[in-house]
Write an enzyme that holds these catalytic residues in place. Structure first.
Site, PDB file in Angstrom:
ATOM      1  N   LYS A   1      39.211 -22.086  -5.551  1.00 55.78           N
ATOM      2  CA  LYS A   1      39.487 -20.791  -5.110  1.00 55.78           C
ATOM      3  C   LYS A   1      39.542 -20.438  -3.655  1.00 55.78           C
ATOM      4  O   LYS A   1      40.194 -19.758  -3.258  1.00 55.78           O
ATOM      5  CB  LYS A   1      38.546 -19.652  -6.184  1.00 55.78           C
TER       6      LYS A   1
ATOM      7  N   CYS B   1      31.468  -9.928  -4.080  1.00 56.41           N
ATOM      8  CA  CYS B   1      29.970 -10.421  -4.549  1.00 56.41           C
ATOM      9  C   CYS B   1      28.818  -9.585  -3.534  1.00 56.41           C
ATOM     10  O   CYS B   1      29.318  -9.439  -2.441  1.00 56.41           O
ATOM     11  CB  CYS B   1      29.718 -11.865  -4.622  1.00 56.41           C
TER      12      CYS B   1
ATOM     13  N   PRO C   1      29.461  -9.353   7.189  1.00 59.15           N
ATOM     14  CA  PRO C   1      30.384  -8.513   8.169  1.00 59.15           C
ATOM     15  C   PRO C   1      31.500  -9.290   8.497  1.00 59.15           C
ATOM     16  O   PRO C   1      31.743 -10.547   8.958  1.00 59.15           O
ATOM     17  CB  PRO C   1      29.469  -8.329   9.438  1.00 59.15           C
ATOM     18  N   VAL C   2      32.870  -8.394   8.786  1.00 63.87           N
ATOM     19  CA  VAL C   2      33.805  -8.920   9.202  1.00 63.87           C
ATOM     20  C   VAL C   2      34.106  -8.848  10.943  1.00 63.87           C
ATOM     21  O   VAL C   2      35.038  -8.907  11.420  1.00 63.87           O
ATOM     22  CB  VAL C   2      35.146  -8.413   8.585  1.00 63.87           C
ATOM     23  N   ASP C   3      33.014  -8.488  11.449  1.00 65.35           N
ATOM     24  CA  ASP C   3      32.960  -8.217  12.847  1.00 65.35           C
ATOM     25  C   ASP C   3      33.490  -9.483  13.699  1.00 65.35           C
ATOM     26  O   ASP C   3      34.045  -9.001  14.733  1.00 65.35           O
ATOM     27  CB  ASP C   3      31.595  -7.701  13.444  1.00 65.35           C
TER      28      ASP C   3
END
EC number: 2.5.1.7
Length: 422
Positions: free
Chosen positions: A22, A116, A122-124
């Protein structure tokens, strides 16, 4: 809402065929957006996260369809660059469409992700890298709005991630593949799924060197073409089923997999007393006695994977002695501990450390899955427990394990999916 009813005291033994990973399939699906001609992807697992991403990509007007384990994608009909909250909220990997959209079309509007609840994740790092490539990034009302610099092309740059980030590495190498100039990325994630993505991008015409190392160099090209590619086997699914053998004096043969993807886990299984044998595309685990205690410290690849922490903890619950776990990747990744304790385990948590005192056996109890990998640890624990256990919120397991009941039954587990509304 579906639940699993498991009648325990099973010996887990038999053969199981491993699905495509996945965590590899999702970035590969996102990478299809980069191609100007059709792409075909094989060995794609039938999972909720995969279906969600296919729906998200299709919502952009892209022609994408799945038949069996094959997905075909043609981007010619794309008519928008928008990823809505209703889809993104269920799955963090949706943020991976940001890089391809921004690189190829010069703009994107993508909701901040969900998935989840095992830490902030974070996507920073993604956004900082895109800004270094000249993009204008704003976050408004929960959406990332990204615009390429004047001329519509991202610009190659030198960028080093502040921390190892799998998703960040994937997002940025996809974007850099179509950037103007050369991008040098430092502190890249080394996970097999990142390598798989880079290899597919090369098959699409990208120019990438340093694949599988911490520094990758991507020379941007004008366009990428479609290709035919197969998803790498799921190393975490492999390890999860092998773990069942260690808990039950069992004997499990996993097929369509690779021991090279799972070296740190197999080494720990051997430390716990398992007999591990391998071939080119199979791994067998045999367990003749009680597991031995072991110490686990999760690390980025090639260290011990955090996604196997819960499953190995379930083994350690039955081990002879005391095991220590240190979780270095995510906060809040011990949410399975109270549920394992409900099944009779003896685990104490202090911050990032969990101390597991081995017990003779699990006892049946109702428990609740808290995240994807935790759910599998509870299933395996319940399979060994005397009596009936009811596992709630199993939608988590459906996000990461294909045909899970069929595969578990083939290994001797007495498992039934029931609807709590029945």
């Amino acid at each position: 809402m579906d639940q699993f009813l498991i009648t325990g005291s099973s010996r887990i033994a038999g053969e199981v065929t491993i699905s495509g990973a996945k965590n590899a399939a999702l970035p590969l699906l996102a990478a299809m957006i980069l191609a100007e001609t059709p792409t075909t992807l094989h060995n794609v697992p039938s999972l909720q996260d995969v279906r969600t991403l296919i729906e998200l990509i299709g919502g952009m007007g892209i022609k994408i369809q799945k038949q069996g384990d094959t997905v075909t994608c043609d981007t010619k009909s794309i008519d928008n660059f928008y990823a809505p909250y209703d889809l993104v909220k269920t799955m963090r990997a949706s943020i991976l469409v940001l890089g391809p959209l921004l690189a190829r079309f010069g703009e994107a509007e993508v909701s901040l992700p969900g998935g989840c609840a095992i830490g902030s994740r974070p996507v920073d790092q993604h956004l900082k890298a895109f800004e270094a490539m000249g993009a204008s990034i704003t976050v408004e009302n929960g959406y990332v709005i990204a615009q390429a610099p004047k001329g519509g092309k991202l610009l190659g740059c030198k960028f080093s991630f502040d921390m190892v980030t799998v998703g960040g590495t994937e997002n940025v190498i996809m974007a850099a593949a179509l950037a103007k100039g050369t991008t040098v990325l430092g502190n890249c994630a080394l996970e097999p799924e990142v390598v798989d993505l880079a290899n597919m991008l090369v098959a699409m015409g990208a120019k990438i060197s340093g694949i599988g190392t911490a520094t990758m160099t991507i020379e941007g090209v004008e366009r990428l073409h479609g290709c035919e590619y197969s998803v790498v086997p799921d190393r975490i699914e492999t390890g999860s089923y092998l773990a069942g053998a260690l808990m039950t004096h069992g004997d499990v043969l996993t097929k369509n997999t690779s021991a090279l993807l799972l070296t740190p886990v197999l080494e720990k299984f051997e430390d716990m007393g398992a007999i591990i044998t391998t071939g080119d595309d199979w791994i067998r685990a045999q367990m003749k006695g009680r597991p031995k205690a072991v110490d686990i410290r999760t690390q980025p690849h090639p260290g011990f994977p955090t996604d196997m922490q819960a499953q190995v903890m379930a083994i350690a619950c039955l081990a002879d002695g005391t095991s220590t776990f240190i979780e270095n990747i995510f906060e809040n990744r011990y949410m399975h501990v109270p549920e394992l304790n409900r099944l009779g385990a003896s685990i104490q948590v202090d911050g990032h450390t969990a101390v597991v005192k081995g017990v003779e056996c699990f006892t049946a109890a109702p428990v609740m899955a808290t995240d994807l990998r935790a759910s599998m640890s509870l299933v395996m624990a319940a399979a060994t427990a005397e009596g009936e256990s009811l596992i709630d919120r199993i939608y988590h397991i459906d996000r990461g394990y294909e045909h899970v009941e069929d595969k578990l039954r083939a290994l001797g587990v007495n498992i039934e999916r029931i609807n709590s509304n029945d």
